[in-house]
Design a protein around this motif. Structure first.
Motif, PDB file in Angstrom:
ATOM      1  N   CYS A 188       0.859  -1.185   0.000  1.00 41.60           N
ATOM      2  CA  CYS A 188       0.000   0.000   0.000  1.00 41.60           C
ATOM      3  C   CYS A 188       0.890   1.228   0.000  1.00 41.60           C
ATOM      4  CB  CYS A 188      -0.905   0.027   1.230  1.00 41.60           C
ATOM      5  SG  CYS A 188      -1.837   1.583   1.375  1.00 41.60           S
ATOM      6  N   GLN A 189       0.537   2.202  -0.830  1.00 36.24           N
ATOM      7  CA  GLN A 189       1.252   3.470  -0.818  1.00 36.24           C
ATOM      8  C   GLN A 189       0.275   4.633  -0.728  1.00 36.24           C
ATOM      9  OE1 GLN A 189       3.839   4.273  -4.153  1.00 36.24           O
ATOM     10  NE2 GLN A 189       4.565   6.204  -3.298  1.00 36.24           N
ATOM     11  N   ILE A 190       0.559   5.527   0.215  1.00 37.77           N
ATOM     12  CA  ILE A 190      -0.163   6.794   0.297  1.00 37.77           C
ATOM     13  C   ILE A 190       0.706   7.808  -0.425  1.00 37.77           C
ATOM     14  CG2 ILE A 190      -1.193   8.520   1.816  1.00 37.77           C
ATOM     15  CD1 ILE A 190      -0.968   6.369   4.075  1.00 37.77           C
ATOM     16  N   SER A 191       0.195   8.371  -1.513  1.00 39.16           N
ATOM     17  CA  SER A 191       1.056   9.193  -2.355  1.00 39.16           C
ATOM     18  C   SER A 191       0.275  10.285  -3.073  1.00 39.16           C
ATOM     19  CB  SER A 191       1.750   8.312  -3.405  1.00 39.16           C
ATOM     20  OG  SER A 191       2.503   9.085  -4.306  1.00 39.16           O
ATOM     21  N   ASP A 192       0.966  11.381  -3.362  1.00 41.09           N
ATOM     22  CA  ASP A 192       0.379  12.410  -4.226  1.00 41.09           C
ATOM     23  C   ASP A 192       1.211  12.577  -5.494  1.00 41.09           C
ATOM     24  OD1 ASP A 192       2.610  13.629  -3.248  1.00 41.09           O
ATOM     25  OD2 ASP A 192       1.596  15.358  -2.372  1.00 41.09           O
ATOM     26  N   SER A 193       2.147  11.642  -5.724  1.00 41.16           N
ATOM     27  CA  SER A 193       2.964  11.696  -6.934  1.00 41.16           C
ATOM     28  C   SER A 193       2.142  11.286  -8.153  1.00 41.16           C
ATOM     29  CB  SER A 193       4.178  10.763  -6.807  1.00 41.16           C
ATOM     30  OG  SER A 193       5.036  11.203  -5.782  1.00 41.16           O
ATOM     31  N   THR A 194       2.523  11.819  -9.309  1.00 41.42           N
ATOM     32  CA  THR A 194       1.789  11.557 -10.544  1.00 41.42           C
ATOM     33  C   THR A 194       2.572  10.617 -11.453  1.00 41.42           C
ATOM     34  OG1 THR A 194       0.811  13.754 -10.411  1.00 41.42           O
ATOM     35  CG2 THR A 194       0.664  12.642 -12.522  1.00 41.42           C
ATOM     36  N   THR A 195       1.931   9.565 -11.880  1.00 41.68           N
ATOM     37  CA  THR A 195       2.586   8.555 -12.709  1.00 41.68           C
ATOM     38  C   THR A 195       3.136   9.146 -14.011  1.00 41.68           C
ATOM     39  OG1 THR A 195       1.076   6.902 -11.820  1.00 41.68           O
ATOM     40  CG2 THR A 195       2.280   6.323 -13.820  1.00 41.68           C
ATOM     41  N   SER A 196       2.406  10.055 -14.615  1.00 45.40           N
ATOM     42  CA  SER A 196       2.775  10.554 -15.935  1.00 45.40           C
ATOM     43  C   SER A 196       4.094  11.321 -15.938  1.00 45.40           C
ATOM     44  CB  SER A 196       1.668  11.463 -16.482  1.00 45.40           C
ATOM     45  OG  SER A 196       1.495  12.600 -15.657  1.00 45.40           O
ATOM     46  N   TYR A 197       4.581  11.724 -14.764  1.00 44.78           N
ATOM     47  CA  TYR A 197       5.844  12.447 -14.711  1.00 44.78           C
ATOM     48  C   TYR A 197       7.048  11.505 -14.685  1.00 44.78           C
ATOM     49  CZ  TYR A 197       3.119  16.644 -13.580  1.00 44.78           C
ATOM     50  OH  TYR A 197       2.234  17.689 -13.611  1.00 44.78           O
ATOM     51  N   GLY A 198       6.792  10.205 -14.691  1.00 48.43           N
ATOM     52  CA  GLY A 198       7.893   9.250 -14.713  1.00 48.43           C
ATOM     53  C   GLY A 198       8.536   9.013 -13.370  1.00 48.43           C
ATOM     54  N   SER A 199       7.927   9.504 -12.299  1.00 47.47           N
ATOM     55  CA  SER A 199       8.527   9.308 -10.976  1.00 47.47           C
ATOM     56  C   SER A 199       8.282   7.888 -10.508  1.00 47.47           C
ATOM     57  CB  SER A 199       7.928  10.294  -9.969  1.00 47.47           C
ATOM     58  OG  SER A 199       6.604   9.938  -9.643  1.00 47.47           O
ATOM     59  N   TYR A 200       9.298   7.311  -9.875  1.00 47.91           N
ATOM     60  CA  TYR A 200       9.114   5.974  -9.320  1.00 47.91           C
ATOM     61  C   TYR A 200       8.103   6.017  -8.190  1.00 47.91           C
ATOM     62  CZ  TYR A 200       9.893   1.460  -7.265  1.00 47.91           C
ATOM     63  OH  TYR A 200       9.687   0.207  -6.767  1.00 47.91           O
ATOM     64  N   SER A 237      -3.630  10.706  -1.842  1.00 44.23           N
ATOM     65  CA  SER A 237      -4.137  11.689  -0.898  1.00 44.23           C
ATOM     66  C   SER A 237      -3.004  12.157   0.010  1.00 44.23           C
ATOM     67  CB  SER A 237      -5.279  11.073  -0.075  1.00 44.23           C
ATOM     68  OG  SER A 237      -5.916  12.054   0.715  1.00 44.23           O
ATOM     69  N   ASP A 238      -3.360  12.958   0.999  1.00 46.49           N
ATOM     70  CA  ASP A 238      -2.409  13.537   1.937  1.00 46.49           C
ATOM     71  C   ASP A 238      -2.122  12.539   3.058  1.00 46.49           C
ATOM     72  OD1 ASP A 238      -1.182  14.960   4.020  1.00 46.49           O
ATOM     73  OD2 ASP A 238      -2.277  16.800   3.578  1.00 46.49           O
ATOM     74  N   ALA A 239      -0.871  12.145   3.196  1.00 46.40           N
ATOM     75  CA  ALA A 239      -0.505  11.136   4.197  1.00 46.40           C
ATOM     76  C   ALA A 239      -0.794  11.596   5.617  1.00 46.40           C
ATOM     77  CB  ALA A 239       0.968  10.775   4.054  1.00 46.40           C
ATOM     78  N   THR A 240      -0.741  12.914   5.870  1.00 44.43           N
ATOM     79  CA  THR A 240      -1.005  13.392   7.223  1.00 44.43           C
ATOM     80  C   THR A 240      -2.469  13.205   7.611  1.00 44.43           C
ATOM     81  OG1 THR A 240      -1.422  15.690   6.520  1.00 44.43           O
ATOM     82  CG2 THR A 240       0.844  15.102   7.079  1.00 44.43           C
TER      83      THR A 240
END
Length: 324
Positions: free
Chosen positions: A271-283, A308-311
């Protein structure tokens, strides 16, 4: 829902779709892992300690609902900083409106800003520095070497910080971890404030770089721990992105592909709580299925991503696990 408290019942009743539903699904999946005897790794990126996640994460540790932590050096030290200097922190709700001059003014006051919260340099960094230096020096004189988190454990358990405590010690996740001697890996520790301070002593010739064990040694430690604890599976609960998650998840393909230990199981939950965007190529923004191609997750591994926001999300999931 009968054995669950009001928070858990609330999210099960009202968190029904989209990221809200993913939150509930991930919480139930985490609980199922524990129920089947699997262990769980939690990775902490960002500034979760400064966000005071310790108020609930410490109880997760005390109740054995996490078995190993991977975190940045910042989260390692900022929990201690909050412990000894909380009253000196300054919150700035209007941080988005600050001018460059106002930011400079904060610097001159020794206030290092993390979003809406300023960490006081003198009371936080320097208060810890004089004590941690003694531990580094003592180890070196005795010909001993420890991991970064082990020095922090020594610092907490020695009692030398007790006179500085400004929050309830039960709200320090690092203290809860130290009491259990919880395994921690801290990739990229050199990037932290304490890592920078240690490097300064090395440059000045006052300490040897080898006095603190390295990231490669953390990986070899993790590889050994994984092999000894994976009989019933090991789950991966990732808060944020970055090195805190990227580093430990790679232990499985390393064991499987590089060491050719083909019996090593994949991570049994992700499970990952994240706000990163796949389309930017970020792992960090990669969807869980991409990890199948890297030999980290199996086809049938339960996979969740909560954008979403992890906090906000992490405390709710931990509350569910604690039956709150």
């Amino acid at each position: 829902m009968n054995n669950k408290g009001e928070i858990s019942q609330f999210i099960q009743k009202y968190f029904l779709h989209f990221n809200a539903a993913s939150l509930v699904d991930a919480a139930k999946g985490y609980e199922a892992q524990l129920d089947q005897g699997s262990k769980m790794l939690v990775s902490l990126a960002g500034a979760m300690s400064t966000a005071e996640l310790g108020k609930i994460f410490a109880e997760i540790i005390r109740q054995d609902k996490v078995h190993i932590v991977s975190c940045t050096g910042a989260n390692l030290e900022e929990d201690l900083m909050n412990l000894v200097a909380h009253s000196h922190y300054k919150r700035i709700p209007n941080y988005r409106d600050l001018t460059p001059q106002e930011e400079w003014d904060l610097l001159e006051k020794g206030l290092n800003r993390v979003t809406d919260t300023c960490i006081p340099e003198e009371e936080a960094f320097r208060r810890l520095q004089k004590h941690i230096f003694k531990l580094w020096k003592k180890a070196e004189e005795e010909g001993k070497r420890y991991f970064p988190h082990e020095y922090m454990y020594q610092l907490l358990l020695s009692g030398v910080l007790e006179e500085y405590y400004e929050i309830d010690i039960k709200d320090s996740w690092m203290y809860a971890a130290a009491q259990k001697n919880l395994p921690i890996v801290v990739p990229g520790w050199e990037d932290s404030t304490m890592g920078n301070i240690f490097a300064s002593y090395v440059i000045k010739g006052e300490l040897k770089a080898s006095t603190v064990k390295s990231g490669i040694e953390y990986m070899t430690f993790l590889a050994d721990w994984y092999q000894k604890n994976s009989d019933n599976g090991i789950g991966f609960f990732q808060i944020g992105g970055g090195i805190a998650g990227d580093f430990p998840i790679c232990v499985v393909p390393m064991l499987y592909q590089d060491l050719e230990q083909t019996e090593i199981p994949f991570w049994s939950y992700f499970c990952q709580i994240s706000d990163s965007t796949t389309s930017y190529g970020s792992y960090s923004g990669a969807v869980p299925n991409e990890k199948i191609t890297w030999g980290k997750l199996d086809i049938d591994t339960p996979k969740y991503i909560i954008e979403s926001d992890a906090t906000i999300v992490a405390p709710l999931i931990f509350a569910y696990l604690l039956n709150m």
